[in-house]
Structures are given as structure tokens and as C-alpha cells.
Motif scaffolding. Structure first.
Motif, PDB file in Angstrom:
ATOM      1  N   HIS A  86       6.204  71.643  70.072  1.00  0.00           N
ATOM      2  CA  HIS A  86       4.839  71.715  69.457  1.00  0.00           C
ATOM      3  C   HIS A  86       4.560  72.668  68.424  1.00  0.00           C
ATOM      4  O   HIS A  86       4.607  73.951  68.800  1.00  0.00           O
ATOM      5  N   VAL A  88       1.229  74.111  66.393  1.00  0.00           N
ATOM      6  CA  VAL A  88      -0.014  74.113  65.950  1.00  0.00           C
ATOM      7  C   VAL A  88       0.007  75.166  64.652  1.00  0.00           C
ATOM      8  O   VAL A  88       0.034  76.302  64.584  1.00  0.00           O
ATOM      9  N   LYS A  91      -3.192  73.084  59.234  1.00  0.00           N
ATOM     10  CA  LYS A  91      -3.774  71.641  59.216  1.00  0.00           C
ATOM     11  C   LYS A  91      -3.658  71.273  60.439  1.00  0.00           C
ATOM     12  O   LYS A  91      -2.908  71.072  61.130  1.00  0.00           O
ATOM     13  N   ASP A  92      -4.893  70.542  60.962  1.00  0.00           N
ATOM     14  CA  ASP A  92      -5.197  70.132  62.411  1.00  0.00           C
ATOM     15  C   ASP A  92      -4.676  68.829  62.497  1.00  0.00           C
ATOM     16  O   ASP A  92      -4.682  68.287  63.653  1.00  0.00           O
ATOM     17  N   GLY A  93      -4.450  67.977  61.277  1.00  0.00           N
ATOM     18  CA  GLY A  93      -4.201  66.479  61.344  1.00  0.00           C
ATOM     19  C   GLY A  93      -5.170  65.795  62.008  1.00  0.00           C
ATOM     20  O   GLY A  93      -4.948  64.479  62.575  1.00  0.00           O
ATOM     21  N   ILE A  94      -6.509  65.976  62.028  1.00  0.00           N
ATOM     22  CA  ILE A  94      -7.513  65.440  62.838  1.00  0.00           C
ATOM     23  C   ILE A  94      -7.919  64.287  61.862  1.00  0.00           C
ATOM     24  O   ILE A  94      -8.227  64.521  60.523  1.00  0.00           O
ATOM     25  N   ASN A 103      -7.875  60.567  68.526  1.00  0.00           N
ATOM     26  CA  ASN A 103      -7.298  61.670  67.909  1.00  0.00           C
ATOM     27  C   ASN A 103      -6.186  62.196  68.759  1.00  0.00           C
ATOM     28  O   ASN A 103      -5.097  62.777  68.296  1.00  0.00           O
ATOM     29  N   TRP A 107      -1.417  60.123  69.389  1.00  0.00           N
ATOM     30  CA  TRP A 107      -0.248  61.023  69.697  1.00  0.00           C
ATOM     31  C   TRP A 107       0.410  60.612  71.350  1.00  0.00           C
ATOM     32  O   TRP A 107       1.621  60.661  71.178  1.00  0.00           O
ATOM     33  N   ARG A 142     -13.048  71.331  66.196  1.00  0.00           N
ATOM     34  CA  ARG A 142     -11.829  70.979  65.780  1.00  0.00           C
ATOM     35  C   ARG A 142     -10.672  71.833  66.462  1.00  0.00           C
ATOM     36  O   ARG A 142      -9.387  71.022  66.478  1.00  0.00           O
ATOM     37  N   LYS A 143     -10.707  73.002  66.597  1.00  0.00           N
ATOM     38  CA  LYS A 143      -9.820  73.520  67.023  1.00  0.00           C
ATOM     39  C   LYS A 143      -9.394  73.263  68.182  1.00  0.00           C
ATOM     40  O   LYS A 143      -8.253  73.213  68.785  1.00  0.00           O
ATOM     41  N   GLN A 146      -7.523  69.981  68.285  1.00  0.00           N
ATOM     42  CA  GLN A 146      -6.034  70.323  67.982  1.00  0.00           C
ATOM     43  C   GLN A 146      -5.178  70.942  69.226  1.00  0.00           C
ATOM     44  O   GLN A 146      -4.289  70.352  69.392  1.00  0.00           O
ATOM     45  N   ARG A 149      -4.259  68.489  72.216  1.00  0.00           N
ATOM     46  CA  ARG A 149      -3.154  67.807  72.145  1.00  0.00           C
ATOM     47  C   ARG A 149      -1.624  68.473  72.680  1.00  0.00           C
ATOM     48  O   ARG A 149      -0.746  67.575  73.330  1.00  0.00           O
TER      49      ARG A 149
END
Length: 221
Positions: A86, A88, A91-94, A103, A107, A142-143, A146, A149
Motif C-alpha cells: 500500500h 499512501v 494524491k489521495d485518489g478520492i 470510495n 477498492w 479526506r486523509k 485515505q 483503505r
């Protein structure tokens, strides 16, 4: 006689060159099951590049990367290795139009898994936002999304680039506990950060700042 355990990840004199410039050179590290490593150094010293290299997005220009004793330069080994990692990053890709739940679940389902999304959101303290769109989240939320995941899709190697950016003090404590729990289960973590973060019994890997020169050819290093 006790036999020392074989390290899961080894970098031996790894170097990376991009656009004719040496970005990192002669990086050596060893990481065992349950281990953690803290990557420190000024901006531009190669920490993010090294994590991307370990994630399989870049390949070494020189040196070796070994996973479970296997040289990743072998045919097809990088593809298999990437499923164990993984990353991280910045860019969070959200996806703004997808819900918080979707979201993560997207994945998870892509990995052929199911059932881990809501527990991950609950752990990160954002389960009550599950039906909201990603577009409405704050930077800290957002973090947390992220990082959720990591919990929903288990993989042994976590590569974390400035993972605490945007988190409040409670969020940082959650992150530290996440990493601790992951290691207790045999997982590993490499963390690049400018902000103090609690990693128990970790190794240090310092990236020195240097003026990267243009070189031709690479073999002249």
C-alpha cells in the motif's frame, strides 16, 4: 544455534535516475516482519521517490530490491510484489462524486474482498459521513478516508508519505495506533515525514540533501 529470520524487504545500493538526474543513490535498508522505518531528510532529498520505487511504480537504475529473498528484477515478480504493498502519497485518489463508503468499497471489491469498509470507516471516526460525497470532506477527513483503505484492504507493506499531514492530534494518535496494530500482526511500515510521529522500536533512514548532477552514463557513479 538460533537462525536469524530472513528479512522481508531488502534494498541494496539502490539508485534511481530520472530525466538524466540522479535522484537517489546507494540506499541500503533491511526490513523484517513487524518492523518500521522512519525516513527523514529535507525536501528534494529523495524520500518520496524511494517510496514510489519500493511501491513498484519506479524501478532501480542500479542496485537490488529483494522481497522474501527474491530479486524483484526477475520476470513477473514486480506484478506479484505490488499486490503486497500500500502506498499512501500526496494524491489521495478520492472521487468527489462517490460517497465516502463507495470510495473505500470500490477498492475493496476490486481486490475481491467485502465487509471491511464500514469497520475501517468506524475506526477512522468517519462512519457517520458514509453516505456523503467525497467532495464535502475537509482535508483532515479526506486523509482519514485515505488511511481507511489500509484497514479495509490488508497488505503487509505500508509505504506512507507524510501520512499525518492534515490530521489533528486525535487523528495522529489514530494513525500511530494503526501502524502499531499493523506491526503487531506482522505488517511493516516505512514512513516519510517532517512531522514527529510515534513509531515504537523503529529504524531510521536519513536522506541527505545534495545537488543532483546530470550524469552520462549512469555507470559512472
Amino acid at each position: 544455534m538460533r537462525i536469524a529470520p530472513v528479512p522481508r524487504l531488502v534494498a541494496s545500493r539502490v539508485a534511481c535516475m530520472r530525466s538524466g538526474q540522479v535522484v537517489i543513490r546507494d540506499v541500503n535498508m533491511t526490513l523484517h516482519e513487524g518492523g518500521a522505518m522512519l525516513l527523514t531528510g529535507p525536501n528534494g532529498s529523495g524520500k518520496s521517490t524511494f517510496l514510489r520505487l519500493l511501491a513498484g511504480f519506479l524501478k532501480p537504475s542500479a542496485g537490488q530490491l529483494l522481497w522474501d529473498g527474491h530479486d524483484l528484477s526477475g520476470p513477473g515478480l514486480y506484478d506479484e510484489y505490488r499486490t503486497q504493498v500500500h502506498l499512501v502519497g500526496a494524491k489521495d485518489g478520492i472521487k468527489a462524486q462517490m460517497s465516502v463508503y463507495e470510495n473505500v468499497q470500490f477498492w475493496e471489491l476490486l481486490e475481491g474482498l467485502d465487509g471491511g469498509t464500514m469497520p475501517a470507516l468506524e475506526y477512522m471516526g468517519i462512519a457517520h459521513y458514509a453516505e456523503r460525497e467525497g467532495a464535502v470532506l475537509s482535508l483532515g477527513q479526506r486523509k482519514r478516508l485515505q488511511l481507511a483503505r489500509l484497514l479495509a484492504i490488508p497488505r503487509p507493506l505500508w509505504l506512507l508519505d507524510e501520512p499525518s499531514v492534515g490530521l489533528d492530534s486525535q487523528g495522529v494518535k489514530l494513525l500511530e495506533q494503526m501502524i502499531y496494530n499493523h506491526r503487531q500482526q506482522g505488517g511493516m511500515a516505512l514512513v516519510a515525514t517532517h512531522v514527529p510521529i510515534g513509531l515504537r522500536d523503529h529504524q531510521d533512514l536519513k536522506f541527505p540533501a545534495r545537488n543532483f548532477e546530470t550524469v552520462q552514463p549512469f555507470g559512472g557513479l
